[in-house]
Design a protein around this motif. Structure first.
Motif, PDB file in Angstrom:
ATOM      1  N   HIS A  51       1.099   9.977  -3.820  1.00 43.04           N
ATOM      2  CA  HIS A  51      -0.260  10.498  -3.679  1.00 43.04           C
ATOM      3  C   HIS A  51      -0.668  11.046  -2.084  1.00 43.04           C
ATOM      4  N   ALA A  52      -0.367  10.104  -1.087  1.00 44.87           N
ATOM      5  CA  ALA A  52      -0.578  10.521   0.224  1.00 44.87           C
ATOM      6  C   ALA A  52       0.416  11.372   0.722  1.00 44.87           C
TER       7      ALA A  52
ATOM      8  N   ALA B 228       0.937  -0.977   0.000  1.00 41.69           N
ATOM      9  CA  ALA B 228      -0.070  -0.250   0.087  1.00 41.69           C
ATOM     10  C   ALA B 228       0.877   1.233   0.016  1.00 41.69           C
ATOM     11  N   GLU B 229       1.989   1.219   0.893  1.00 37.67           N
ATOM     12  CA  GLU B 229       2.974   2.226   0.873  1.00 37.67           C
ATOM     13  C   GLU B 229       3.538   2.723  -0.536  1.00 37.67           C
TER      14      GLU B 229
ATOM     15  N   GLY C 280      -7.971  16.285   4.918  1.00 37.49           N
ATOM     16  CA  GLY C 280      -7.987  16.797   6.325  1.00 37.49           C
ATOM     17  C   GLY C 280      -8.014  15.442   7.285  1.00 37.49           C
ATOM     18  N   SER C 281      -7.789  14.256   6.848  1.00 35.43           N
ATOM     19  CA  SER C 281      -7.684  13.280   7.776  1.00 35.43           C
ATOM     20  C   SER C 281      -6.822  11.945   7.063  1.00 35.43           C
ATOM     21  N   PHE C 282      -6.443  11.060   8.134  1.00 32.21           N
ATOM     22  CA  PHE C 282      -5.880  10.030   7.558  1.00 32.21           C
ATOM     23  C   PHE C 282      -6.549   8.986   6.775  1.00 32.21           C
ATOM     24  N   LYS C 283      -7.847   9.148   6.652  1.00 30.07           N
ATOM     25  CA  LYS C 283      -8.852   8.291   5.936  1.00 30.07           C
ATOM     26  C   LYS C 283      -8.397   8.079   4.526  1.00 30.07           C
TER      27      LYS C 283
END
Lengths: 324, 324
Positions: free
Chosen positions: A16-17, A9-10, A47-50
């Motif tokens: 992107h993240a 996933a990383e 605005g969040s880790f989601k």
């Protein structure tokens, strides 16, 4: 569910993240009586880790499935993460949100291009609404936490914590994570098991909604009596996930429980000392770090500030907290 | 003053200064009508970029000089940067601050271990106070901007912008920098001249305190009529520096000028969309990016949010701005 999925996933999230830093302040260290390091996921996209879990999940779909569109249930942060990830992949997203979700979260989800379907948390069955929509339109459900690819995406937070803490010479620490269904908590715990095995993860929940803490303490799945009526809307879920709880049972705990007032005080201190905007649920771990130093071990505590999507009146209420 | 000094400062700051990310929001892009990237130096140690220059300057002193102690003049952000750097090097700092500086900045400077000497901006001569103290105690003056090692430290912001923008595929951009004496502006311009020569730096100042914009426009040193009475306390100086102005004349401009109201609106949008806390002067460049899109070129604008040390009443005032 394993560390290789988190590492994969990383790779998919790279560029992107957003890579959030570790923040600190000598003033917070003094309050907690130890070193406090804060991972500000409020600075993440949406605005969040989601966003991490949402993008990880969508990027794991085959093209045809992805292009049929996705659907999600969320009070707001998962909603925005899925909406943005869907837009990035050029597909459509339907988000089923409770009508009492913070306005900012509903507005943002719409502005990111998603179709928002509101439901009454007390009287309507969101699962039935979702199942109907998914079936008629061929949409793929992106669960908020009990989904391996989502857990893998959230786990990248743990990989970054391990790397950045090591660069600061920190290998032994308590890691406090605001916890709803346990997607972030279990993902971080799996990442740290592999990369920083001397760190212990504690989920943090608001008073009255401590299903995970009680499930860990009793060894059996516990449910919350209510799933509404908390300022900490981001981390309120009926019960821990089927995938997340066994991971947390093996690697995490005990769970910590904080008051709403302490979350508001932590928000005000994050404003003053770290210059970040944190929502009540996102401040739960920082609240535990600052105001419950006796409940966990070690000279260093690492805290995830999970989100910053807070409506103005709630933020202004936090700023009225006494900071002296 | 050259790029090698900035690269050397970067080496000395490594693992000390915090590596701030580049933030963005589709909502801000929409307001500006182009891509907006924000370098949040409010997240730097002590809440502003000033720590970079202070640590760069102290780390360039020989041990004996450093251990005799340092002295600085500052309305607050340079003060805190010097105070923390002095504490890290185990030496003492005397900071001469105007008595009308924001309370938070005075308190923090004291809490970081510095001796604070307050003076009356209207009636006392801070240079005379400083010269007397420096002479009797053998202290080394760390100037806030007109000092090569300070400029070198601030220039590391430019190196990071070049690297992170390139990773996003951005090579051509306008770079807007809140500007007082020009230490950050000139340092960033030198760094970008070497690392991102297609980027153009514009200093941004508040209305009524636009000495740099006027100096660039006329080719002669211009002074401000007043040096107090602005919400943007962090970027109010009497005139540009002797070292900084020639660099800015060669590489920067034209200078942009923003209203205090636009700074407050930019603070509110930074709160809502980026989840960061920015002080009025620190929001000047973001204000220009959002509300004066006609005053600079290009599809991408990069903004430095220089600091976040704002007293509560001013921040509350910003949150009352209309965000609709």
């Amino acid at each position: 569910m394993n560390i290789e999925m988190i590492r994969a996933a990383e790779q998919r999230l790279r560029r992107h993240a957003r890579r959030t830093p570790l923040l600190s302040s000598p003033f917070l260290d003094e309050i907690a009586g130890r070193q406090v390091l804060v991972k500000p996921e409020c600075l993440q996209h949406t605005g969040s880790f989601k966003y991490r879990g949402a993008r990880a999940a969508l990027s794991a779909l085959d093209d045809e499935t992805c292009q049929r569109g996705v659907i999600a249930f969320s009070s707001g942060n998962h909603a925005q993460g899925v909406a943005l990830a869907a837009r990035e992949f050029g597909t459509s997203a339907v988000i089923i949100m409770p009508s009492d979700a913070p306005e900012l979260k509903i507005e943002n989800t719409r502005a990111l291009g998603a179709e928002v379907v509101l439901y009454d948390r007390a009287n309507e069955d969101r699962d039935a609404i979702g199942a109907e929509l998914a079936a008629t339109r061929g949409l793929t459900l992106i669960k908020p936490f009990d989904e391996p690819q989502v857990i893998a995406g959230q786990g990248t937070v743990g990989l970054e914590i391990a790397e950045d803490a090591a660069a600061l010479g920190v290998h032994l620490a308590s890691v406090l994570v605001p916890c709803g269904g346990g997607g972030l908590t279990s993902g971080v715990a799996l990442a740290l098991e592999a990369e920083a095995p001397e760190m212990r993860v504690h989920p943090v929940e608001p008073e009255g909604f401590d299903d995970v803490a009680r499930s860990l303490a009793t060894g059996e799945v516990q449910r919350n009596e209510r799933t509404a009526g908390s300022l900490c809307d981001a981390i309120i879920t009926p019960s821990p996930g089927h995938i997340t709880l066994p991971i947390m049972q093996r690697l995490c705990g005990p769970g910590l429980v904080v008051s709403e007032d302490d979350c508001l005080r932590a928000m005000a201190l994050a404003w003053q000392r770290l210059k970040i905007v944190v929502e009540p649920g996102g401040a739960a771990a920082l609240a535990a770090a600052l105001f419950q130093p006796q409940t966990f071990q070690g000279e260093t505590v690492i805290v995830v500030a999970t989100g910053g999507n807070v409506d103005m009146p709630v933020f202004q209420r936090a700023l009225k907290e006494d900071l002296s």
